[in-house]
Design a protein around this motif. Structure first.
Motif, mmCIF file in Angstrom:
data_model
loop_
_atom_site.group_PDB
_atom_site.id
_atom_site.type_symbol
_atom_site.label_atom_id
_atom_site.label_comp_id
_atom_site.label_asym_id
_atom_site.label_seq_id
_atom_site.Cartn_x
_atom_site.Cartn_y
_atom_site.Cartn_z
ATOM 1 N N LEU A 206 0.826 -1.214 0.000
ATOM 2 C CA LEU A 206 0.000 0.000 0.000
ATOM 3 C C LEU A 206 0.856 1.258 0.000
ATOM 4 C CD1 LEU A 206 -2.724 -1.064 2.599
ATOM 5 C CD2 LEU A 206 -3.067 -0.746 0.140
ATOM 6 N N ALA A 207 1.951 1.236 0.733
ATOM 7 C CA ALA A 207 2.843 2.399 0.790
ATOM 8 C C ALA A 207 3.445 2.672 -0.585
ATOM 9 C CB ALA A 207 3.939 2.165 1.826
ATOM 10 N N ASN A 208 3.826 1.603 -1.280
ATOM 11 C CA ASN A 208 4.409 1.775 -2.614
ATOM 12 C C ASN A 208 3.367 2.213 -3.645
ATOM 13 O OD1 ASN A 208 7.369 1.130 -2.845
ATOM 14 N ND2 ASN A 208 6.703 -0.643 -1.663
ATOM 15 N N LEU A 209 2.145 1.724 -3.510
ATOM 16 C CA LEU A 209 1.072 2.192 -4.394
ATOM 17 C C LEU A 209 0.864 3.691 -4.199
ATOM 18 C CD1 LEU A 209 -1.648 -0.623 -4.056
ATOM 19 C CD2 LEU A 209 -0.099 -0.227 -5.984
ATOM 20 N N ASP A 210 0.825 4.113 -2.950
ATOM 21 C CA ASP A 210 0.631 5.534 -2.654
ATOM 22 C C ASP A 210 1.775 6.373 -3.214
ATOM 23 O OD1 ASP A 210 -0.875 7.619 -0.827
ATOM 24 O OD2 ASP A 210 1.253 7.865 -0.346
ATOM 25 N N LYS A 211 2.998 5.873 -3.084
ATOM 26 C CA LYS A 211 4.170 6.596 -3.583
ATOM 27 C C LYS A 211 4.090 6.800 -5.093
ATOM 28 C CE LYS A 211 9.223 6.239 -3.824
ATOM 29 N NZ LYS A 211 10.409 5.414 -3.450
ATOM 30 N N ASN A 212 3.507 5.824 -5.789
ATOM 31 C CA ASN A 212 3.431 5.882 -7.255
ATOM 32 C C ASN A 212 2.100 6.432 -7.764
ATOM 33 O OD1 ASN A 212 6.011 4.535 -8.340
ATOM 34 N ND2 ASN A 212 5.369 3.140 -6.726
ATOM 35 N N GLY A 213 1.275 6.923 -6.846
ATOM 36 C CA GLY A 213 0.014 7.549 -7.242
ATOM 37 C C GLY A 213 -1.007 6.581 -7.794
ATOM 38 N N ILE A 214 -0.960 5.343 -7.338
ATOM 39 C CA ILE A 214 -1.882 4.309 -7.825
ATOM 40 C C ILE A 214 -2.976 4.062 -6.796
ATOM 41 C CG2 ILE A 214 -2.080 1.904 -8.581
ATOM 42 C CD1 ILE A 214 0.958 2.077 -9.280
ATOM 43 N N ASP A 215 -4.216 4.070 -7.246
ATOM 44 C CA ASP A 215 -5.349 3.840 -6.349
ATOM 45 C C ASP A 215 -5.304 2.424 -5.789
ATOM 46 O OD1 ASP A 215 -8.107 4.526 -5.273
ATOM 47 O OD2 ASP A 215 -8.557 2.755 -6.503
ATOM 48 N N ALA A 216 -5.343 2.326 -4.469
ATOM 49 C CA ALA A 216 -5.223 1.026 -3.808
ATOM 50 C C ALA A 216 -6.384 0.102 -4.155
ATOM 51 C CB ALA A 216 -5.140 1.216 -2.297
ATOM 52 N N GLY A 217 -7.589 0.647 -4.160
ATOM 53 C CA GLY A 217 -8.769 -0.166 -4.436
ATOM 54 C C GLY A 217 -8.711 -0.825 -5.804
ATOM 55 N N THR A 218 -8.324 -0.055 -6.814
ATOM 56 C CA THR A 218 -8.239 -0.580 -8.177
ATOM 57 C C THR A 218 -7.163 -1.645 -8.295
ATOM 58 O OG1 THR A 218 -8.929 1.583 -9.058
ATOM 59 C CG2 THR A 218 -7.872 0.065 -10.592
ATOM 60 N N ALA A 219 -6.000 -1.370 -7.702
ATOM 61 C CA ALA A 219 -4.893 -2.319 -7.768
ATOM 62 C C ALA A 219 -5.231 -3.619 -7.059
ATOM 63 C CB ALA A 219 -3.641 -1.692 -7.154
ATOM 64 N N LEU A 220 -5.897 -3.522 -5.936
ATOM 65 C CA LEU A 220 -6.218 -4.716 -5.163
ATOM 66 C C LEU A 220 -7.271 -5.576 -5.852
ATOM 67 C CD1 LEU A 220 -6.179 -3.247 -1.551
ATOM 68 C CD2 LEU A 220 -4.624 -4.953 -2.509
ATOM 69 N N THR A 221 -8.205 -4.923 -6.527
ATOM 70 C CA THR A 221 -9.226 -5.670 -7.269
ATOM 71 C C THR A 221 -8.571 -6.523 -8.357
ATOM 72 O OG1 THR A 221 -10.899 -3.963 -6.880
ATOM 73 C CG2 THR A 221 -11.281 -5.468 -8.722
ATOM 74 N N GLY A 222 -7.621 -5.906 -9.082
ATOM 75 C CA GLY A 222 -6.911 -6.630 -10.131
ATOM 76 C C GLY A 222 -6.032 -7.733 -9.570
ATOM 77 N N LEU A 223 -5.366 -7.430 -8.457
ATOM 78 C CA LEU A 223 -4.485 -8.421 -7.850
ATOM 79 C C LEU A 223 -5.274 -9.624 -7.345
ATOM 80 C CD1 LEU A 223 -1.626 -9.151 -6.930
ATOM 81 C CD2 LEU A 223 -2.083 -7.937 -4.789
ATOM 82 N N LYS A 224 -6.389 -9.357 -6.730
ATOM 83 C CA LYS A 224 -7.250 -10.427 -6.212
ATOM 84 C C LYS A 224 -7.705 -11.343 -7.349
ATOM 85 C CE LYS A 224 -11.815 -11.083 -4.130
ATOM 86 N NZ LYS A 224 -13.033 -10.384 -3.636
ATOM 87 N N LYS A 225 -8.098 -10.734 -8.472
ATOM 88 C CA LYS A 225 -8.574 -11.507 -9.632
ATOM 89 C C LYS A 225 -7.448 -12.369 -10.206
ATOM 90 C CE LYS A 225 -11.246 -9.261 -12.327
ATOM 91 N NZ LYS A 225 -11.739 -8.289 -13.344
#
Length: 291
Positions: A206-225
């Motif tokens: 989550l810290a790295n997503l925030d650093k790169n300006g990536i929405d956590a919710g969107t990234a996690l949905t894709g990762l989960k899938k």
């Protein structure tokens, strides 16, 4: 004869008396001047400092008194239990470079949120004081947010020090606010849990997503899938994460990395994730280190 001489004798006596009074008056004025100067010296050099010290002492006493009242308000304790907690706050204020109010806030909040007393209360409260100082946060707010995140992840109170270290590391590596990280861990717990990530993995991700300006919710949905699809194919989560890194990592072609990222994370977050992976700013392989 005697009657005639009285006026002159009386006059002479008055003259002598006047002379003596004049001398005395001069001495009084001289002494008075010295006393005045001495008074000025005493006022500037002794009285004023005494008053200043007294004023500072009163202010310091009021500060401690107000801080101790905070322990009462936050905990509702009384008697020996209250006295012990107040002493714990004083111990922290005297051993750590902090003020009594901050120490009292920490003790009161840690007791309320974690239910700790005695040495355990003093130790964790001291850690939170240092944590808040290091991260420039309000100590009461940090205690609340960290405890809430720990409760969501079922982390026991005795591991609070480790969680603070984890948050410090994430904050120093990425610049994320530790309070924001606490909120993200709590809000995305279900998705992170379903993706098979531990609390430590999740914090760094989550810290790295925030650093790169990536929405956590969107990234996690894709990762989960992606992880669910890998499981269907008989792969472990670690194998799936390694494959993701290979598809989008440094060795991949940009077009291929973008295509894989968009397929998994969508057209909005995909390219940003692919860039972060190819440039080494985000690694899926590292997510498996403490799973």
């Amino acid at each position: 004869k005697e009657a005639k001489s009285l006026p002159s004798a009386f006059q002479a006596g008055l003259q002598e008396t006047g002379k003596q009074l004049k001398e005395v008056s001069g001495k009084i004025q001289e002494v008075g001047g010295n006393v005045t100067e001495a008074g000025k010296t005493l006022t500037a050099g002794v009285t004023a400092p005494i008053v200043a010290v007294a004023g500072a002492s009163v202010a310091a006493w009021n500060e401690v008194d107000t801080a101790m009242d905070t322990v009462v308000k936050k905990t509702g304790a009384s008697g020996e239990a209250l006295e012990d907690m107040q002493q714990r706050a004083k111990n922290i204020a005297e051993s750590i470079p902090t003020d009594f109010q901050t120490a009292a806030d920490a003790v009161g909040e840690v007791n309320t949120r974690f239910g700790l007393t005695g040495d355990a209360l003093e130790e964790l409260s001291g850690k939170f004081v240092k944590f808040a100082e290091l991260n420039e946060t309000d100590v009461s707010n940090s205690v609340d947010k960290v405890q809430a995140a720990m409760a969501a992840w079922n982390v026991p109170a005795e591991d609070a020090g480790k969680v603070l270290d984890l948050f410090n590391k994430a904050g120093q590596d990425t610049g994320i606010s530790v309070d924001k990280l606490s909120d993200l861990l709590k809000a995305n717990k279900t998705a992170l849990d379903e993706a098979g990530l531990s609390m430590s993995d999740s914090a760094m991700f989550l810290a790295n997503l925030d650093k790169n300006g990536i929405d956590a919710g969107t990234a996690l949905t894709g990762l989960k899938k992606a992880l669910q699809n890998a499981t269907k194919d008989g792969k472990t989560s670690k194998q799936a994460l390694d494959e993701l890194q290979q598809k989008m990592g440094k060795g991949s072609e940009k077009a291929d990395a973008y295509a894989a990222a968009v397929e998994i994370f969508g057209s909005k977050a995909g390219p940003a994730i692919a860039d972060a992976c190819r440039e080494g700013r985000l690694s899926f392989e590292e997510l498996g280190t403490s799973m």
